[in-house]
Motif scaffolding. Structure first.
Motif, short mmCIF file in Angstrom:
data_model
loop_
_atom_site.label_atom_id
_atom_site.label_comp_id
_atom_site.label_asym_id
_atom_site.label_seq_id
_atom_site.Cartn_x
_atom_site.Cartn_y
_atom_site.Cartn_z
N GLU A 114 0.85 -1.19 0.00
CA GLU A 114 0.00 0.00 0.00
C GLU A 114 0.89 1.24 0.00
OE1 GLU A 114 -3.50 0.02 2.55
OE2 GLU A 114 -3.06 -2.06 3.11
N GLU A 115 0.97 1.88 -1.15
CA GLU A 115 1.86 3.02 -1.31
C GLU A 115 1.54 4.15 -0.34
OE1 GLU A 115 3.26 6.18 -4.79
OE2 GLU A 115 2.02 4.43 -5.30
N SER A 116 0.27 4.35 -0.03
CA SER A 116 -0.14 5.46 0.84
C SER A 116 0.39 5.33 2.27
CB SER A 116 -1.66 5.57 0.87
OG SER A 116 -2.25 4.39 1.41
N LYS A 117 0.81 4.12 2.65
CA LYS A 117 1.30 3.89 4.00
C LYS A 117 2.82 3.95 4.08
CE LYS A 117 -2.65 1.10 5.50
NZ LYS A 117 -3.08 -0.20 6.07
N HIS A 118 3.46 4.31 2.98
CA HIS A 118 4.92 4.34 2.95
C HIS A 118 5.42 5.66 2.35
CE1 HIS A 118 5.25 0.03 3.91
NE2 HIS A 118 4.22 -0.14 3.10
N LYS A 119 6.64 6.00 2.69
CA LYS A 119 7.31 7.15 2.11
C LYS A 119 8.31 6.64 1.07
CE LYS A 119 10.02 11.27 3.19
NZ LYS A 119 10.66 12.07 4.27
N ASP A 131 10.48 4.27 3.08
CA ASP A 131 10.53 4.66 4.50
C ASP A 131 11.96 4.94 4.95
OD1 ASP A 131 7.77 4.29 4.59
OD2 ASP A 131 7.97 2.17 5.12
N LYS A 142 8.69 -0.01 -7.90
CA LYS A 142 7.75 -0.03 -6.79
C LYS A 142 7.26 -1.46 -6.58
CE LYS A 142 3.65 1.70 -7.30
NZ LYS A 142 2.58 2.70 -7.51
#
Length: 231
Positions: A114-119, A131, A142
């Protein structure tokens, strides 16, 4: 100037100059290593992955000796070594693999990335850190899958494997195809003296394979050993 042109200029300097000072030569080699990206067609990126956790860096003699019996990276040191008894997986699916035997139970779970949960950190269009950490599996693209948890019990006692020990591992493949046959090298091994447990996973992928071994000693997580770009 891009790393590629820096690399070319330094390379031309090496071949054109009469270098007698070994220190200067070593500095040039160091700069080449730092700035030379890994070429993929007409693109480049700086590989941020490290070999600090590799088999070659293992200093504990007993652990190194044990690892040489089942890891791919330890093959050069495996000659004449007695193989450990392997506890193979008992079941697997698209998002999990289970091992059970000799009082040990392990389930490794994966989930979609889940891209939205990572930097995400990019070098131009290439993903080099997640991250703020370098990562393994599909590098430098990705990922699409990550490890969500590892549940481990030894003689019904729970053993905690911290998220940091698997949080940078992606696109884990539990099995791979070999001559039309679905295979897996994954397994659990116990040291001869019974004090250490090794959970070994091999993820084969045409975008970058890796093998990971988590070392458990005295029913506590000790460390991991990681090698990539294997096979």
């Amino acid at each position: 100037m891009s790393p590629f042109f820096i690399f070319l200029n330094l390379l031309l300097f090496i071949f054109s100059a009469d270098i007698h000072d070994m220190k200067i030569f070593l500095i040039i080699i160091s700069v080449l290593t730092t700035y030379a990206g890994i070429s993929q067609g007409d693109t480049e990126y700086q590989d941020t992955r490290r070999k600090t956790e590799s088999f070659a860096k293992v200093r504990e003699p007993e652990i190194r000796k044990d690892l040489a019996t089942f890891t791919l990276s330890g093959i050069p040191e495996s000659v004449a070594k007695e193989e450990f008894k392997k506890i193979p997986f008992t079941s697997f699916g698209t998002d999990s693999m289970k091992f059970e035997g000799d009082g040990i139970k392990v389930i490794v779970y994966t989930r979609p990335f889940e891209e939205s949960k990572h930097k995400l950190m990019y070098d131009e269009k290439w993903l080099v850190r997640i991250d703020k950490k370098t990562y393994y599996g599909g590098y430098p693209a990705k990922p699409f899958k990550e490890i969500s948890s590892i549940i481990l019990t030894i003689d019904d006692d729970s053993v905690q494997i911290p998220a940091a020990a698997f949080g940078d591992l992606y696109n884990l493949n539990f099995t791979y195809m070999d001559k039309g046959i679905n295979r897996s090298r994954n397994g659990i091994y116990r040291s001869k003296d019974g004090t250490r447990i090794y959970l070994y996973l091999f993820s084969k992928d045409n975008t970058g394979s890796y093998e990971i071994t988590w070392v458990i000693q005295g029913k506590k997580y000790l460390r991991r050993v990681l090698d990539y770009n294997i096979m």
